[in-house]
Design a protein around this motif. Structure first.
Motif, PDB file in Angstrom:
ATOM      1  N   SER A 241       0.839  -1.198   0.000  1.00 16.57           N
ATOM      2  CA  SER A 241       0.000   0.000   0.000  1.00 16.57           C
ATOM      3  C   SER A 241       0.877   1.252   0.000  1.00 16.57           C
ATOM      4  O   SER A 241       1.907   1.304   0.677  1.00 16.57           O
ATOM      5  CB  SER A 241      -0.902  -0.002   1.243  1.00 16.57           C
ATOM      6  OG  SER A 241      -1.709   1.146   1.250  1.00 16.57           O
ATOM      7  N   TYR A 242       0.448   2.280  -0.783  1.00 15.77           N
ATOM      8  CA  TYR A 242       1.248   3.496  -0.931  1.00 15.77           C
ATOM      9  C   TYR A 242       0.508   4.706  -0.359  1.00 15.77           C
ATOM     10  O   TYR A 242      -0.700   4.852  -0.515  1.00 15.77           O
ATOM     11  CB  TYR A 242       1.576   3.740  -2.404  1.00 15.77           C
ATOM     12  CG  TYR A 242       2.444   2.658  -2.990  1.00 15.77           C
ATOM     13  CD1 TYR A 242       3.823   2.671  -2.812  1.00 15.77           C
ATOM     14  CD2 TYR A 242       1.876   1.596  -3.682  1.00 15.77           C
ATOM     15  CE1 TYR A 242       4.628   1.660  -3.324  1.00 15.77           C
ATOM     16  CE2 TYR A 242       2.659   0.579  -4.202  1.00 15.77           C
ATOM     17  CZ  TYR A 242       4.034   0.613  -4.018  1.00 15.77           C
ATOM     18  OH  TYR A 242       4.813  -0.391  -4.511  1.00 15.77           O
ATOM     19  N   THR A 243       1.278   5.562   0.302  1.00 17.41           N
ATOM     20  CA  THR A 243       0.708   6.758   0.915  1.00 17.41           C
ATOM     21  C   THR A 243       1.181   8.037   0.242  1.00 17.41           C
ATOM     22  O   THR A 243       0.486   9.050   0.272  1.00 17.41           O
ATOM     23  CB  THR A 243       1.063   6.810   2.412  1.00 17.41           C
ATOM     24  OG1 THR A 243       2.492   6.742   2.564  1.00 17.41           O
ATOM     25  CG2 THR A 243       0.412   5.638   3.148  1.00 17.41           C
ATOM     26  N   THR A 244       2.356   8.028  -0.378  1.00 12.79           N
ATOM     27  CA  THR A 244       2.887   9.206  -1.059  1.00 12.79           C
ATOM     28  C   THR A 244       3.486   8.792  -2.399  1.00 12.79           C
ATOM     29  O   THR A 244       3.852   7.628  -2.611  1.00 12.79           O
ATOM     30  CB  THR A 244       3.980   9.905  -0.234  1.00 12.79           C
ATOM     31  OG1 THR A 244       5.125   9.045  -0.147  1.00 12.79           O
ATOM     32  CG2 THR A 244       3.464  10.266   1.157  1.00 12.79           C
TER      33      THR A 244
END
Length: 407
Positions: A241-244
């Motif tokens: 999962s990616y946040t930025t």
């Protein structure tokens, strides 16, 4: 070629809008088979270039009568784009890792919307309009000029290649898919979609497209334009999962795809003309059946025989073994956006050898399998193509970046 006395001057909206619109309406684009694609600028003849960094529209007006008639129009814009790349042997003094490709930028001009009234063709008016526009290109330091036309438009090709020294350059494909008004397309849970903010999309695009032909240096202006409806990234759900965007760029998944959506419907409307009644009837039948039994999800042909708008997909890219699958998901999402926006088609333009084309759904009957782009080096000193690095002689790459402002 018989010539007529005309004055070529800059377009004045208040004075010339009616005449310019009349010329545009008389000049349908006819790809094949007698079927024509009519394009309406929705009351703004400059809409296709207004969002460019520098732009100009010229008109050709008959002279000697006191009340001249607009008999020709042409539009053009100038911007800085990528025309190639170089790979340094080392990073000495450049701060660039050894072997990493560096984009080569050029200031390029684009000609679009050349129209001459049918009653005034073969009189040298188109030639005068292009030459005057090229003078403006040179005054804005443009090194190259390019244009696009359908390969069957022999009159346009003859003008540019025989009289103006343009050469055939690239043959991209225009892919069009109808929007099924009756239902949304389901999005699989196996893909995760991210709606990137413009700043994140800019970082991603500069990272993956900076050395791609025609990539605009002012990509930030495009992504922040109100007509750009968003940039969407897809990757397999089981991935990290990616946040930025920084997180994504430093640790990308094995497969991913990206595209942006541009609202062309607020600028232009289209209409297919000259379609046989039988084909119209078949299209109507598909809509009627889809409406009656929507649970069958029968592909229906929207009404393309009255004015309609569309969304344009740009910035198409991706990597990995499942990139094509992820791109299909993004195209489905764009289809649903177009449906909610009241549009009847979703279109894009890609290089002839685009490796991700299998992930782009389209109907062959609505598409242009070979658009034709021609190019010219504006500096007379290099017209013979003898200089090293002449873009007009370069080999086409696998991908191109199509600027949605020029659609």
């Amino acid at each position: 070629m018989r010539e007529v006395e005309v004055v070529v001057r800059e377009y004045e909206a208040e004075k010339d809008r009616t005449g310019a619109e009349a010329v545009d309406r008389m000049c349908d684009v006819s790809p094949s088979g007698g079927v024509s694609l009519f394009m309406d600028h929705l009351g703004d003849p400059v809409c296709r270039i207004r969002n460019s960094p520098a732009f100009l529209m010229l008109v050709a007006e008959t002279s000697g009568r006191g009340d001249g008639e607009i008999v020709g129009v042409i539009r053009g814009c100038v911007k800085t784009i990528t025309c190639g790349k170089t790979t340094p042997r080392s990073s000495a003094g450049g701060g660039m890792p050894a072997g990493e490709a560096v984009p080569i930028f050029t200031k390029a001009a684009y000609i679009l919307g050349l129209r001459v009234s049918p009653s005034h063709r073969r009189m040298g008016i188109g030639l005068k309009l292009v030459k005057r526009l090229e003078d403006w290109f040179r005054s804005n330091d443009a090194e190259y000029s390019y244009m696009a036309t359908d390969k069957s438009n022999l009159a346009s090709l003859r003008l540019f290649t025989h009289h103006l020294n343009y050469t055939k350059f690239r043959t991209p494909r225009i892919l069009v898919h109808p929007v099924f008004a009756g239902h949304r397309l389901p999005l699989p849970s196996s893909a995760t979609l991210l709606h990137l903010p413009p700043s994140a999309a800019e970082s991603l695009y500069r990272h993956i497209f900076s050395t791609t032909e025609f990539f605009p240096r002012d990509i930030d202006s495009i992504l922040n334009n109100p007509l750009s409806l968003g940039t969407f990234l897809a990757y397999p759900t089981q991935s990290f999962s990616y946040t930025t965007i920084h997180h994504f760029l430093t640790r990308p998944p094995k497969s991913w795809a990206v595209l942006s959506v541009w609202d062309s419907s607020s600028l232009l409307q289209f209409e297919l003309r000259g379609v046989p009644r039988l084909k119209k009837g078949v299209a109507w039948t598909t809509r009627a059946v889809d409406k009656a039994v929507p649970w069958l999800r029968i592909p229906s042909v929207p009404d393309l025989f009255s004015p309609f708008g569309g969304y344009f997909l740009y910035g198409i890219g991706g990597e990995g073994p499942e990139a094509i699958k992820m791109l299909r998901v993004l195209c489905r999402n764009a289809h649903n956006m177009a449906r909610e926006g009241g549009c009847r088609v979703v279109a894009t333009e890609v290089a002839a050898a685009e490796p991700l084309v299998k992930g782009i759904p389209y109907w062959r009957s609505l598409s242009f399998e070979e658009d034709l782009w021609c190019v010219k080096r504006l500096d007379d000193e290099y017209r013979d193509g003898a200089v090293v690095g002449d873009w007009t002689r370069s080999v086409p790459g696998a991908s191109i970046f199509v600027d949605p402002r020029e659609v």
